[in-house]
Design an enzyme around this catalytic site. Structure first.
Site, PDB file in Angstrom:
ATOM      1  NE  ARG A 165     -11.536  -7.356   6.167  1.00  0.00           N
ATOM      2  CZ  ARG A 165     -11.223  -6.528   5.179  1.00  0.00           C
ATOM      3  NH1 ARG A 165     -12.171  -5.915   4.488  1.00  0.00           N
ATOM      4  NH2 ARG A 165      -9.963  -6.306   4.868  1.00  0.00           N
ATOM      5  NE  ARG A 167      -3.534  -1.073   2.920  1.00  0.00           N
ATOM      6  CZ  ARG A 167      -4.806  -1.283   2.604  1.00  0.00           C
ATOM      7  NH1 ARG A 167      -5.489  -0.359   1.991  1.00  0.00           N
ATOM      8  NH2 ARG A 167      -5.385  -2.427   2.891  1.00  0.00           N
ATOM      9  N   GLY A 226     -25.628  -8.306   4.456  1.00  0.00           N
ATOM     10  CA  GLY A 226     -24.871  -8.783   5.610  1.00  0.00           C
ATOM     11  C   GLY A 226     -25.154  -7.934   6.833  1.00  0.00           C
ATOM     12  N   GLY A 235     -23.771  -7.970   9.722  1.00  0.00           N
ATOM     13  CA  GLY A 235     -22.661  -8.120  10.668  1.00  0.00           C
ATOM     14  C   GLY A 235     -22.156  -6.751  11.085  1.00  0.00           C
ATOM     15  N   GLY A 265      -2.145  -0.687   7.209  1.00  0.00           N
ATOM     16  CA  GLY A 265      -3.027  -1.787   6.812  1.00  0.00           C
ATOM     17  C   GLY A 265      -4.480  -1.391   6.642  1.00  0.00           C
ATOM     18  CG  HIS A 272     -22.702   8.134  41.636  1.00  0.00           C
ATOM     19  ND1 HIS A 272     -23.675   7.392  40.995  1.00  0.00           N
ATOM     20  CD2 HIS A 272     -23.284   9.304  42.015  1.00  0.00           C
ATOM     21  CE1 HIS A 272     -24.808   8.077  41.006  1.00  0.00           C
ATOM     22  NE2 HIS A 272     -24.601   9.249  41.613  1.00  0.00           N
TER      23      HIS A 272
END
Ligand code: FAD
Ligand code: NAI
Length: 464
Positions: free
Chosen positions: A272, A37, A179, A181, A42, A443
């Site tokens: 994938r 690339r 899909g 997902g 990535g 809290h």
């Protein structure tokens, strides 16, 4: 070292590869990383985690303004409009800064970037462009690419994969997502929020396979409330582009009459698959498993001595943090240390609104293994979620009935992705639900719902 150019050559600079390269260099090993690339980082940094989160964040803010959620808090905006170009601009900027950051880290750690596609010519020799290099250890971290769907040809204009869906220059009038997902729901949410009609076509009878059953059902209800439409138990058999529209042919997964859906855009997000094509792994003597992945042992060593593999190219969840942890572990193993990844405790997060997160076993998986105790606490009863007008979701803690050891934690909450870190840490340390219940939580925080769910395992939550 005499005959070798490098102690370690990493193939691929995704979260697995670049982290492995940095850790190897930190440990004093002469390291190079091959990446084809134009930028490092990535899938995750270039076309995955980072750009998708940039669009999710911006589109959520738009949606809060547009749906009147901000007006209810007294924040009135007149003349609201969408500037998609600027929204894309900040996405590109985030990618540029983070990929540039990896390049800086490579220079800082004296890691050589071999630019080009790497191909094995032997078990310890790789060609990158016109250069042949020999390395004592080679780490394959080539990641994954979108699984193609027969009959649906991606053109990156009207029929896109996740990369194309991040780049759409206009808001689709009707986006059909194939899909249900993680990618389908995250990117479907982005385009829904900025005005697209979105229909999710899912083969199975429920979205988000692999997640806890109750979480899947509740998530489906919430997405429907947000305007996403679902066609569950349905498969796409064909997509035909006619100019600016696409005709999809779908039919019930169980068989039955086909029907057509007209869409302006289609996103293919059906999973994938490992990137191994063009690596010439056979020249290194390395075979693939039936799913086209590289098998490794617990140390990330393959069957060929000196070749290691990590990340999406090996079995396991395809997640950036899993790849990163494997990157650290493999570098440590190569350096003679003990690098370990506990694959039973890998959190997963869907970055929708609310976020959906889990770690460890689902209730269904836990029950298959033995008796369990389950504690649940609704976000509606959490003071911070209530104050922030975030009523949807719950936290669920699943513990072993006899030992009380936490086996799994699931959460749907605006900040579930951040909350799940404490559950992962608790499980890593072998905590019981009682350990979580008796840990003081600040809290008002969403995380108190985790404490209350743990208290519910013991049958004594305070606020319900
Ligand atoms: P990759 O990141 O895929 O990197 C592999 C690199 O190797 C690529 O740059 C490729 O060009 C290079 N390469 C391949 N073959 C060669 C070769 N022969 N020679 C030279 N270079 C080569 N995960 C999360 O945990 N959180 C998220 O929010 C998230 N969001 C995502 C959103 C989208 C849209 C997508 C598609 C994925 C997302 N993921 C997310 C998954 C995540 O991106 C991957 O799990 C992760 O990138 C895997 O890392 P890796 O190092 O194994 O491979
Ligand atoms: P996925 O595996 O999450 O979902 C794919 C969905 O498509 C499944 O529900 C499956 O049943 C369905 N499907 C498969 N074939 C089909 C067909 N022919 N017709 C209709 N539905 C079909 O894969 P997805 O969403 O493509 O993501 C790929 C990977 O990227 C995932 O493994 C995920 O881990 C990773 N990712 C992670 C993110 C995160 O951590 N937030 C964000 C985006 C991706």
């Amino acid at each position: 070292m005499a005959d070798y150019d490098f102690d370690v050559l990493v193939i691929g600079s995704g979260p697995g590869g670049y982290v492995a390269a940095i850790r190897a260099a930190q440990l004093g090993l002469k390291t190079a990383c091959a990446e084809s690339r134009a930028t490092l980082g990535g899938t995750c940094l270039n076309v995955g985690c980072i750009p998708s989160k940039a669009l999710l964040h911006a589109s959520e803010l738009f949606s809060e303004a547009q749906t009147g959620a901000l007006a209810k808090l007294g924040v009135k905006i007149e003349g609201l409009s969408l500037d998609l170009e600027t929204m894309h601009g900040q996405r590109k900027d985030a990618v540029k800064q983070l990929t540039g950051g990896v390049e800086y880290l490579f220079k800082k750690n004296k890691i050589e970037w071999l630019k080009g596609h790497a191909t094995f010519t032997g078990a310890d020799t790789v060609t990158v462009g016109d250069r042949s290099v020999r390395a004592k250890n080679i780490i394959v971290a080539t990641g994954s690419s979108v699984t193609p769907l027969p009959g649906v040809a991606i053109d990156q204009e009207r029929i896109v994969d996740s990369t194309g869906a991040l780049e759409l220059p206009e808001v689709p009038s009707h986006l059909v997502v194939i899909g249900g997902g993680v990618i389908g729901l995250e990117l479907g949410s982005v385009w829904r929020r900025v005005g697209a009609k979105v229909t999710v076509v899912e083969y199975l009878d429920q979205i988000l396979p692999g997640m806890d059953g109750e979480v899947r059902k509740e998530a489906n209800k919430i997405f429907k409330k947000q305007g996403l439409e679902f066609k569950l138990g349905t498969k796409v058999t064909k997509a035909e582009r006619n100019g600016d529209s696409v005709t999809l042919t779908v039919e019930p997964a169980a068989g039955g009459a086909a029907e057509t859906i007209e869409a302006s855009h289609v996103l293919v997000a059906i999973g994938r698959r490992a990137n191994t094509e063009g690596l010439d792994l056979d020249k290194a003597g390395l075979a693939l498993n039936a799913r086209g992945q590289i098998e490794t042992d617990h140390d990330f060593a393959t069957s060929v001595p000196g070749i290691w593999a990590i990340g999406d190219v090996i079995p396991g969840p395809m997640l950036a943090h899993k790849a990163e942890d494997e990157g650290i572990a493999v570098a440590e193993n190569i350096a003679g240390l003990t690098g370990i990844v506990n694959h039973d405790v890998i959190p997963s997060v869907v970055y929708t609104s609310p976020e959906i997160a889990g770690v460890g076993l689902t209730e269904e998986q836990a029950k298959e293994r033995g008796a369990v105790k389950v504690g649940k606490f609704p976000m509606l009863a959490n003071s911070r979620a209530k104050t922030n007008h975030e009523p949807d979701g719950f936290v669920k803690v699943i513990a072993d009935a006899a030992s009380d050891r936490v086996l799994g934690v699931w959460a749907i909450a605006s900040v579930a992705g951040t909350m799940i870190a404490q559950a992962a840490q608790a499980m890593e340390l072998g905590a019981s639900s009682e350990d979580i219940a008796y840990t003081c939580h600040a809290h008002p925080t969403h995380s108190e719902a985790m404490k209350e769910a743990a208290m519910a395992v013991l049958g004594k939550p305070i606020h319900i």
